[in-house]
Write an enzyme that holds these catalytic residues in place. Structure first.
Site, short mmCIF file in Angstrom:
data_model
loop_
_atom_site.label_atom_id
_atom_site.label_comp_id
_atom_site.label_asym_id
_atom_site.label_seq_id
_atom_site.Cartn_x
_atom_site.Cartn_y
_atom_site.Cartn_z
N ARG A 188 14.14 12.88 -8.46
CA ARG A 188 14.95 13.71 -8.95
C ARG A 188 15.89 14.44 -7.97
O ARG A 188 17.07 14.67 -8.09
CB ARG A 188 14.43 14.72 -9.86
CG ARG A 188 13.78 16.11 -9.44
CD ARG A 188 12.41 16.39 -10.19
NE ARG A 188 11.54 15.27 -10.09
CZ ARG A 188 11.19 14.52 -11.12
NH1 ARG A 188 11.78 14.53 -12.52
NH2 ARG A 188 10.11 13.42 -11.13
N THR A 189 15.31 14.88 -6.67
CA THR A 189 16.16 15.50 -5.75
C THR A 189 17.15 14.55 -5.21
O THR A 189 18.12 14.93 -5.27
CB THR A 189 15.20 16.19 -4.49
OG1 THR A 189 14.10 16.92 -5.18
CG2 THR A 189 16.09 16.91 -3.47
N LYS A 206 12.12 1.95 13.51
CA LYS A 206 12.15 1.26 14.63
C LYS A 206 11.81 2.36 15.98
O LYS A 206 12.05 1.97 17.00
CB LYS A 206 13.38 0.69 14.90
CG LYS A 206 13.70 -0.38 14.10
CD LYS A 206 15.16 -1.09 14.25
CE LYS A 206 15.51 -1.87 13.44
NZ LYS A 206 17.21 -2.13 13.59
N ARG A 224 15.48 14.91 3.64
CA ARG A 224 14.11 14.99 3.26
C ARG A 224 13.15 14.61 4.15
O ARG A 224 13.46 13.43 4.61
CB ARG A 224 13.88 14.73 1.75
CG ARG A 224 12.27 14.66 1.61
CD ARG A 224 11.94 14.48 0.27
NE ARG A 224 12.35 15.58 -0.57
CZ ARG A 224 11.81 15.93 -1.94
NH1 ARG A 224 11.06 15.08 -2.48
NH2 ARG A 224 12.39 16.85 -2.90
N HIS A 252 12.14 24.17 0.34
CA HIS A 252 12.82 23.33 -0.44
C HIS A 252 13.81 24.00 -1.16
O HIS A 252 14.03 24.40 -2.31
CB HIS A 252 11.93 22.84 -1.58
CG HIS A 252 12.56 21.73 -2.28
ND1 HIS A 252 13.72 21.18 -2.42
CD2 HIS A 252 11.73 20.81 -3.29
CE1 HIS A 252 13.95 20.18 -3.06
NE2 HIS A 252 12.75 19.87 -3.59
C1 NCD Z 1 9.11 19.34 -5.73
C2 NCD Z 1 9.09 18.97 -4.36
O1 NCD Z 1 9.43 17.88 -3.67
O2 NCD Z 1 8.45 19.56 -3.52
N1 NCD Z 1 9.92 18.24 -6.54
C3 NCD Z 1 10.97 18.49 -6.69
O3 NCD Z 1 11.86 18.48 -5.68
N2 NCD Z 1 11.62 18.48 -7.74
C4 NCD Z 1 7.95 19.50 -6.07
C5 NCD Z 1 6.78 18.46 -6.41
O4 NCD Z 1 6.80 17.47 -5.68
O5 NCD Z 1 5.70 18.82 -6.82
#
Ligand code: NCD
Length: 306
Positions: A51-52, A80, A101, A129
């Protein structure tokens, strides 16, 4: 040039402006449909995500922009041995903004220091986050009409959950917040966070039973036990189903309490809750797109007037 590493990078006033913009986008999506025409967003994901990454991509596409990137460190030059500093220098030649990320705490910050384009921290290890926090704050503000004067329960993996760490940081700036930390002993909130709360004179309690505290909560933030950050599988298996939010627990809650969850959900919220009007987690996912659209416009300094 502006990056987003932590929710605290924006003042409370700037966050208000961002949320007002997100609410306007929600009401008038067409007005923003061409705002990023000709611009590109790179999504550099060194760690799994659905989702992110997709919500960033959807946000940029909704603004009329394009997206490029990778969703797996193994399919990038990191395999690499390339450093994030080199990767971002190269990405700066290809895109106008980057969401990153990374499993290592601080990696997006290192990237930002070498970047010629705005970098958004899309989650760094167990640390922060910020865009999930913006999503959480926008959801609370839109559904409750305020950000403050709440008793908020945070439940589950408070040790490794970066969304929890980010959200606490952000909520500390609002008046009248009382935190209830609900976790097994092994997954307690880190000391550095409770130290900060003490210093700021913010009240909190740490409990094990979710049931006992249910009646006093205005908001309940459920989280997944973060399997990928455990050192051994045995501990994960023992703790993974420690909390399951079920209809009988919901009966003890206030009639207007909201249930939030950053998703993905595993077992911690029974699917029977999904139709309860207090379940806000899928709406939260929708707010995540609006707030990322607002963030992209803000970091690229694009004003939409009509
Ligand atoms: C969260 C994360 O990646 O930290 N998810 C997200 O970004 N929606 C929470 C999770 O992974 O539990």
């Amino acid at each position: 040039m502006r990056h987003l590493m932590s929710p605290l990078d924006f003042s409370v006033k700037e966050l208000d402006d961002l949320f007002n913009l997100a609410n306007d986008i929600e009401k008038n999506p067409k007005k923003y449909a061409h705002a990023c025409e000709g611009l590109k967003m790179a999504t550099c994901f060194y760690e799994p995500s659905t989702r992110t990454r997709l919500s960033f991509e959807a946000a940029m596409l909704n603004l009329g922009g394009s997206v490029l990137g990778f969703s797996d460190a193994n399919s990038s030059s990191a395999a690499k041995g390339e450093s994030v500093s080199d990767t971002i220098r190269v990405i700066s030649c290809y895109a106008d903004i980057c969401a990153m990320r990374h499993p290592k705490e601080g990696a997006p910050m290192v990237a930002a220091s070498k970047s010629r384009i705005p970098v958004i921290n899309a989650g760094d290890g167990g640390h922060q986050h910020p865009t999930q926090t913006l999503t959480d704050l926008l959801t609370i503000r839109s559904m409750k009409g305020r950000l403050g004067d709440f008793t908020i329960g945070l439940c589950g993996d408070l040790k490794f959950g970066r969304t929890v760490h980010s959200l606490i940081n952000a909520l500390m700036r609002y008046e009248g917040i009382h935190f209830v930390f609900i976790s097994p002993e092994e997954l307690k909130i880190p000391d550095y966070i409770t130290e900060k709360l003490k210093e700021a004179g913010i009240t909190y309690e740490e409990v094990i039973s979710l049931e006992d505290v249910m009646p006093k909560l205005d908001l309940l933030y459920m989280t997944r036990v973060q399997r990928e950050r455990f050192f051994n599988e045995e501990d994960y298996v023992r703790l993974k189903d420690f909390y399951i939010l079920t209809p009988d627990k919901m009966e003890k809650a206030k009639t207007d309490m909201l249930v939030l969850h950053p998703l993905p959900r595993v077992n911690e919220i029974s699917v029977e809750i999904d139709d309860d009007p207090r379940a806000a987690y899928f709406k939260q996912a929708q707010y995540g797109v609006y707030v990322r659209m607002a963030l992209i416009l803000t970091l690229l300094d694009i004003q939409v007037t009509e």
